[in-house]
Design a protein around this motif. Structure first.
Motif, short mmCIF file in Angstrom:
data_model
loop_
_atom_site.label_atom_id
_atom_site.label_comp_id
_atom_site.label_asym_id
_atom_site.label_seq_id
_atom_site.Cartn_x
_atom_site.Cartn_y
_atom_site.Cartn_z
N PHE A 33 0.80 -1.23 0.00
CA PHE A 33 0.00 0.00 0.00
C PHE A 33 0.83 1.28 0.00
O PHE A 33 0.30 2.36 0.22
CB PHE A 33 -1.03 0.01 1.15
N THR A 39 -2.39 6.76 1.05
CA THR A 39 -1.11 6.74 1.77
C THR A 39 -0.38 8.07 1.58
O THR A 39 -0.37 8.63 0.49
CB THR A 39 -0.23 5.58 1.26
N THR A 59 -5.25 2.45 7.59
CA THR A 59 -5.48 1.02 7.76
C THR A 59 -5.95 0.74 9.18
O THR A 59 -5.53 1.42 10.12
CB THR A 59 -4.21 0.21 7.44
N LYS A 60 -6.82 -0.24 9.30
CA LYS A 60 -7.40 -0.57 10.60
C LYS A 60 -6.63 -1.69 11.28
O LYS A 60 -6.18 -2.63 10.64
CB LYS A 60 -8.87 -1.00 10.44
#
Length: 148
Positions: A33, A39, A59-60
């Motif tokens: 990513f 990003t 992101t989680k």
């Protein structure tokens, strides 16, 4: 005097390699990513020389229930420029940039040697130490932000 500005993912690779993964092939410095639209990569420049970097990924982490989460990865400052406040400046710049979100959480895997640095910036660790082979022992650290 220094300047922080957005940079490309590929501009982070030499510093990631030199500071974070010097004993591995440079290909290990390319993160999943890195090129995602969400990003962000920031570089800290001193007299046109890139001396510090940070990447922020939307992101989680299942550990947290927060809706909006960002992970810091690849935070590095050239050894010759460490202890000058550049790392803190990069983190603060990243937080300021993310302030457009009403509420969010920043989390990351912190090397044990960097815990004090992040704690001074208000981050807290959670859980037990864990190893990322071949880099070493880490803790998950986090901090919540709210505009209210």
């Amino acid at each position: 005097m220094f300047q922080i500005k957005k940079i490309s993912a590929s501009e982070t690779y030499p510093l990631r390699h030199a500071i974070l993964r010097q004993n591995e092939p440079i290909e290990k410095c390319i993160y999943p990513f890195d090129e995602a639209l969400s990003t962000l990569h920031f570089g800290l420049f001193e007299n046109e020389l890139l001396v510090g970097i940070v990447s922020i990924f939307e992101t989680k982490k299942d550990l947290f229930e927060d809706v909006k989460q960002f992970q810091i990865r690849g935070m590095a400052v050239l050894e010759s420029h460490q202890k000058n406040g550049y790392g803190a400046a990069l983190i603060r710049h990243s937080i300021d940039f993310l302030q457009k979100e009403k509420e969010f959480l920043i989390w990351f895997n912190a090397r044990i040697i960097a815990l004090g640095f992040y704690e001074k910036l208000g981050f807290e660790k959670t859980g037990n130490a864990f190893e990322i082979v071949p880099i070493g022992m880490h803790y998950i650290m986090f901090k919540r932000y709210s505009s209210s």
